[in-house]
Scaffold this active site. Structure first.
Site, short mmCIF file in Angstrom:
data_model
loop_
_atom_site.label_atom_id
_atom_site.label_comp_id
_atom_site.label_asym_id
_atom_site.label_seq_id
_atom_site.Cartn_x
_atom_site.Cartn_y
_atom_site.Cartn_z
N ALA A 176 9.05 -2.78 3.63
CA ALA A 176 8.52 -4.16 3.62
C ALA A 176 8.24 -4.59 5.05
O ALA A 176 9.09 -4.42 5.93
CB ALA A 176 9.52 -5.11 2.98
N ASP B 44 -14.22 -7.87 20.35
CA ASP B 44 -13.14 -6.90 20.28
C ASP B 44 -11.81 -7.58 19.90
O ASP B 44 -11.63 -8.78 20.12
CB ASP B 44 -12.98 -6.20 21.64
CG ASP B 44 -12.47 -4.78 21.49
OD1 ASP B 44 -12.02 -4.42 20.39
OD2 ASP B 44 -12.53 -4.02 22.47
N PRO C 92 -8.17 -8.53 20.69
CA PRO C 92 -7.44 -8.66 21.96
C PRO C 92 -6.33 -7.60 22.06
O PRO C 92 -5.65 -7.33 21.07
CB PRO C 92 -6.81 -10.06 21.89
CG PRO C 92 -7.49 -10.76 20.76
CD PRO C 92 -8.04 -9.72 19.84
N TYR D 158 2.43 -7.32 16.36
CA TYR D 158 2.86 -6.43 15.27
C TYR D 158 3.68 -5.26 15.81
O TYR D 158 4.81 -5.02 15.36
CB TYR D 158 1.64 -5.91 14.49
CG TYR D 158 1.95 -4.69 13.63
CD1 TYR D 158 2.80 -4.80 12.53
CD2 TYR D 158 1.40 -3.43 13.92
CE1 TYR D 158 3.11 -3.68 11.74
CE2 TYR D 158 1.70 -2.32 13.15
CZ TYR D 158 2.55 -2.46 12.06
OH TYR D 158 2.85 -1.36 11.29
N SER D 159 3.11 -4.54 16.79
CA SER D 159 3.83 -3.34 17.26
C SER D 159 5.10 -3.72 18.00
O SER D 159 6.10 -2.99 17.94
CB SER D 159 2.91 -2.45 18.09
OG SER D 159 2.30 -3.15 19.13
N LYS E 112 7.65 -4.24 15.30
CA LYS E 112 8.10 -2.96 14.72
C LYS E 112 8.98 -2.21 15.73
O LYS E 112 9.99 -1.60 15.35
CB LYS E 112 6.90 -2.08 14.32
CG LYS E 112 6.10 -2.57 13.13
CD LYS E 112 6.87 -2.62 11.82
CE LYS E 112 7.20 -1.27 11.25
NZ LYS E 112 7.78 -1.36 9.88
N THR F 267 5.92 2.84 12.69
CA THR F 267 4.53 3.14 13.04
C THR F 267 4.39 3.80 14.42
O THR F 267 5.24 3.59 15.29
CB THR F 267 3.72 1.82 13.03
OG1 THR F 267 2.44 2.04 13.62
CG2 THR F 267 4.41 0.73 13.85
N ASP F 268 3.30 4.51 14.61
CA ASP F 268 3.03 5.10 15.93
C ASP F 268 2.63 4.03 16.95
O ASP F 268 2.62 4.29 18.16
CB ASP F 268 1.94 6.18 15.84
CG ASP F 268 0.59 5.68 15.33
OD1 ASP F 268 0.49 4.49 14.96
OD2 ASP F 268 -0.35 6.48 15.28
N GLU F 269 2.31 2.82 16.46
CA GLU F 269 1.85 1.77 17.39
C GLU F 269 2.93 1.34 18.37
O GLU F 269 2.63 0.74 19.40
CB GLU F 269 1.34 0.55 16.62
CG GLU F 269 0.18 0.88 15.71
CD GLU F 269 -0.73 -0.30 15.40
OE1 GLU F 269 -0.60 -1.35 16.05
OE2 GLU F 269 -1.55 -0.16 14.49
N PHE G 27 0.83 -1.22 0.00
CA PHE G 27 0.00 0.00 0.00
C PHE G 27 0.87 1.27 0.00
O PHE G 27 0.93 2.00 -1.01
CB PHE G 27 -0.93 -0.08 1.22
CG PHE G 27 -1.64 1.18 1.59
CD1 PHE G 27 -2.28 1.97 0.62
CD2 PHE G 27 -1.71 1.59 2.92
CE1 PHE G 27 -2.95 3.14 0.99
CE2 PHE G 27 -2.38 2.73 3.29
CZ PHE G 27 -2.99 3.52 2.33
#
Ligand code: NAD
Ligand code: DAU
Length: 348
Positions: A83, A286, A288, A156-157, A160, A131-133, A12
């Protein structure tokens, strides 16, 4: 001619960055390295595939020997690393895939750059897009700044955050010239329809339920992807070595308010009765570890490099929705096959 490696350029954000660099910098040769996972698609960059300053390389950043050979072969002057495995929900299902690509893949690239450039770092640059995460979750108040402590909550965060730490460590330990940016949620064309905005546009078109996680009172800060690409261009060329810049949209939305706005616009575009699409909203289980709120303080990049978003959310959303309505073939292609299996598992 400078040789620039962009990783993840069939995804993206990467596709927007590759397009911008190929068109704007004929003096660069752009190498787009992408493994073409489910999220990578050569259709995203079809318009530039025949440009003379562009080469696509299919390959996996986790493959150490391949990455080292690629750097030996091309002796890149700069790297823009996008990537990644990028979807939080998928990271909850399969954390190891995120460790491999986001951590090991990043370290492979760092090693290759360090080894290739170690005799003379001058004029070289490794740009890590993050990322901001990594900052975790905000409460009702406050903004993430560049000095907010890392506090990642999802696999994921966490992956990163780890890759960010490695980039900084290579800067400190080996003197690798790097820049790093942490950006908020992007939206725009070529966004894979597993993420909120494109998923909901696609579901509204097809009259499918709109699965809102929890009570929908989660907040994200949305930025038009082409404005992110402009910021990336600026940081790559004008950012200071060993610096981090936060990038954000100054544009916070609660998920449920954003979904209702999308429904209103889509009703108008599709000639449906007002309120028709809102009836598709379905509250589901939700996510998790769902982070409550992200919001970026982008004053550093604004003050130092003069960047700010160039389109309003209304303009960006309008462009995005129009793009999806005019590119149904793209949507159909990316949602056939494996997408159906993912969708069934995630939302059953
Ligand atoms: P995306 O998932 O759309 O694209 C990722 C690309 O990386 C795909 O083309 C995929 O094929 C490629 N890829 C994945 N694993 C690979 C591997 N092992 N080797 C080579 N290529 C591989 O992601 P995106 O949303 O465009 O995000 C790009 C980057 O920006 C990521 O690093 C992400 O963490 C970061 N980011 C994204 C957002 C956002 O809102 N999407 C916001 C801030 C930062
Ligand atoms: O903040 C930057 C991050 O933004 C990037 O680092 C990630 O790569 C990118 O995927 C994005 O992460 P989010 O988890 O915020 O994006 P997503 O579109 O998956 O979800 C946005 C919000 O919408 C989040 O609060 C979860 C919610 N949501 C999402 C989906 C897919 C739903 O309520 N229902 C859904 O079906």
């Amino acid at each position: 001619m400078k040789k620039i490696l962009i990783t993840g350029g069939a995804g993206f954000i990467g596709s927007h960055v590759v397009r911008r660099f190929v068109n704007k910098y004929p003096e660069y040769h752009i190498f787009n390295l992408d493994a073409l996972t489910y999220a990578g698609n050569l259709e995203n960059i079809k318009d530039i595939e025949n440009k003379s300053n562009y080469t696509f390389v299919k390959g996996d950043i986790v493959d150490e020997a391949f990455i080292s050979e690629l750097f030996n072969l091309h002796d890149f002057d700069g790297v823009l690393h996008l990537a990644a495995e990028s979807h939080v929900d998928r990271s909850i299902e399969d954390p190891l895939a995120f460790v491999k690509t986001n951590i090991i893949g990043t370290v492979n690239l760092l090693n290759a750059a360090k080894n290739q450039w170690k005799n003379n770092f001058k004029g070289k640059r490794f740009y890590h897009i993050s990322t901001d995460e990594v900052y975790g979750s905000l409460g009702a108040e406050g903004l993430f700044t560049e000095t907010t402590p890392y506090d990642p909550n999802s696999p994921y965060s966490a992956s990163k955050a780890s890759s960010d730490h490695f980039v900084r460590a290579y800067g400190e330990t080996y003197g690798l010239p790097y820049v790093l940016t942490n950006c908020s949620n992007n939206y725009g064309s070529f966004h894979f329809p597993e993420k909120l905005i494109p998923l909901f546009i696609n579901n509204i078109i097809n009259n499918r339920p709109l699965p809102v996680y929890g009570d929908g009172n989660y907040t994200r800060d949305w930025l038009f992807v082409e404005d992110h690409a402009i910021a990336i261009d600026l940081v790559f060329h004008k950012g200071k070595n060993h610096e981090t810049y936060n990038i954000g949209g100054f544009n916070e939305w609660k998920n449920i308010d954003l979904v209702k706005l999308l429904c209103q616009i889509m009703d108008q575009k599709l000639g449906r009765h007002a309120g028709d699409s809102e009836k598709l909203i379905t509250y589901v289980k939700d996510r998790p570890g769902h982070d409550l709120r992200y919001a970026i303080d982008a004053s550093k990049i604004n003050k130092e490099l003069g960047w700010k978003p160039s389109v309003t959310f209304e303009e960006g959303l309008e462009k995005t929705i129009n793009w999806y309505l005019n590119n149904e073939e793209w949507l159909q292609n990316v949602t056939s096959g494996a997408y159906k299996e993912y969708y069934q598992k995630q939302y059953s």
